[in-house]
Design a protein around this motif. Sequence first.
Motif, PDB file in Angstrom:
ATOM      1  N   LEU A 112      29.324  17.107 -67.634  1.00 31.29           N
ATOM      2  CA  LEU A 112      29.413  15.710 -67.526  1.00 31.29           C
ATOM      3  C   LEU A 112      28.951  15.186 -65.924  1.00 31.29           C
ATOM      4  CD1 LEU A 112      32.431  13.394 -68.164  1.00 31.29           C
ATOM      5  CD2 LEU A 112      31.633  13.290 -65.606  1.00 31.29           C
ATOM      6  N   HIS A 126      20.710   8.544 -70.126  1.00 30.04           N
ATOM      7  CA  HIS A 126      21.480   9.384 -71.078  1.00 30.04           C
ATOM      8  C   HIS A 126      20.529  10.676 -71.907  1.00 30.04           C
ATOM      9  CE1 HIS A 126      25.275   7.478 -71.542  1.00 30.04           C
ATOM     10  NE2 HIS A 126      24.768   6.388 -71.299  1.00 30.04           N
ATOM     11  N   ALA A 133      27.954  14.623 -70.977  1.00 27.15           N
ATOM     12  CA  ALA A 133      28.502  13.516 -71.112  1.00 27.15           C
ATOM     13  C   ALA A 133      27.960  12.695 -69.883  1.00 27.15           C
ATOM     14  CB  ALA A 133      29.951  13.427 -71.354  1.00 27.15           C
ATOM     15  N   VAL A 135      28.728   9.232 -67.403  1.00 25.03           N
ATOM     16  CA  VAL A 135      29.761   8.064 -67.040  1.00 25.03           C
ATOM     17  C   VAL A 135      29.123   7.379 -65.877  1.00 25.03           C
ATOM     18  CG1 VAL A 135      32.039   7.474 -66.538  1.00 25.03           C
ATOM     19  CG2 VAL A 135      31.674   9.220 -68.165  1.00 25.03           C
ATOM     20  N   ALA A 193      30.489  16.828 -75.628  1.00 24.91           N
ATOM     21  CA  ALA A 193      30.716  16.060 -76.768  1.00 24.91           C
ATOM     22  C   ALA A 193      32.199  15.841 -76.698  1.00 24.91           C
ATOM     23  CB  ALA A 193      30.274  16.693 -77.721  1.00 24.91           C
ATOM     24  N   ASP A 196      33.286  13.263 -74.153  1.00 26.12           N
ATOM     25  CA  ASP A 196      33.023  11.820 -74.553  1.00 26.12           C
ATOM     26  C   ASP A 196      34.070  11.591 -75.367  1.00 26.12           C
ATOM     27  OD1 ASP A 196      30.730  10.714 -73.470  1.00 26.12           O
ATOM     28  OD2 ASP A 196      29.285  11.845 -74.901  1.00 26.12           O
ATOM     29  N   TRP A 199      37.516  11.006 -73.360  1.00 28.98           N
ATOM     30  CA  TRP A 199      37.560   9.956 -72.071  1.00 28.98           C
ATOM     31  C   TRP A 199      38.241   8.952 -72.476  1.00 28.98           C
ATOM     32  CZ3 TRP A 199      35.098  10.896 -67.334  1.00 28.98           C
ATOM     33  CH2 TRP A 199      35.031   9.454 -66.255  1.00 28.98           C
TER      34      TRP A 199
END
Length: 235
Positions: A112, A126, A133, A135, A193, A196, A199
């Motif tokens: 992440l 992305h 992931a 954020v 994954a 994601d 979260w």
Amino acid sequence: MPRRTLTVVVLLGALALTGCTSTTPAVTSTTPAAVVTAAPSGDGTLSIGTLFPTTGDNAASGAAQVAGTELALRDILAEQATPTQPIQLVHRNSAGDLAAAYADLAARGVDLVLWDATTALPADAHSSVGSAALVSLGDFANGGTPLAADEAFTVRLKTADPGLNATSGSAEAYDGLITAALAAVITGDDGGASLDAGWPQVISGMAVCLSWGECVYALGQEQTIDYQGVTGRRS
């Protein structure tokens, strides 16, 4: 900045939490919702990359965000009696050669990436960080503006970096790290994954919890959680 590795229990798999001394959450749920999961892809180490500005005009905020993540890791460590599961923090500069920073994080296989709270997420982010992931910490900013840390949090923050001269973004970074670790607990996996998928489940449950310890306690009681950390409730 070199990679920092700390050994932390993140309780991937069974939530064996009997005897936890954390405060009981204020709101409880006796009918937890089904956990949304992805196919496991983790390797047992929760590896989190950060992209904060460590040079240039926003370097002071970048330093505050680094300190926020380091403080969050320390708080996770403090809640666990027997550290067994590693978490890695890999800090990179979002204000330097961004393409090189992306490539390095992707090559390291981070799970992440936390993006700077003070700037917009680039359109290509992305697609540039591999399977991680991603954020944007701006998502934690109430009203779109990072919080200035209150006095109590600032005192704690400066134990992670005594030289700080700004605090903007530190609360968002702290909550981002805690949320990522809780997502790994909920899904039982540290892959991108799974993080994601996990979260949203950190902030959408019935048991309000204000810290890592409270949230882990609630999960151990098979409650769904609503983490409201330093930045408060997220809508």
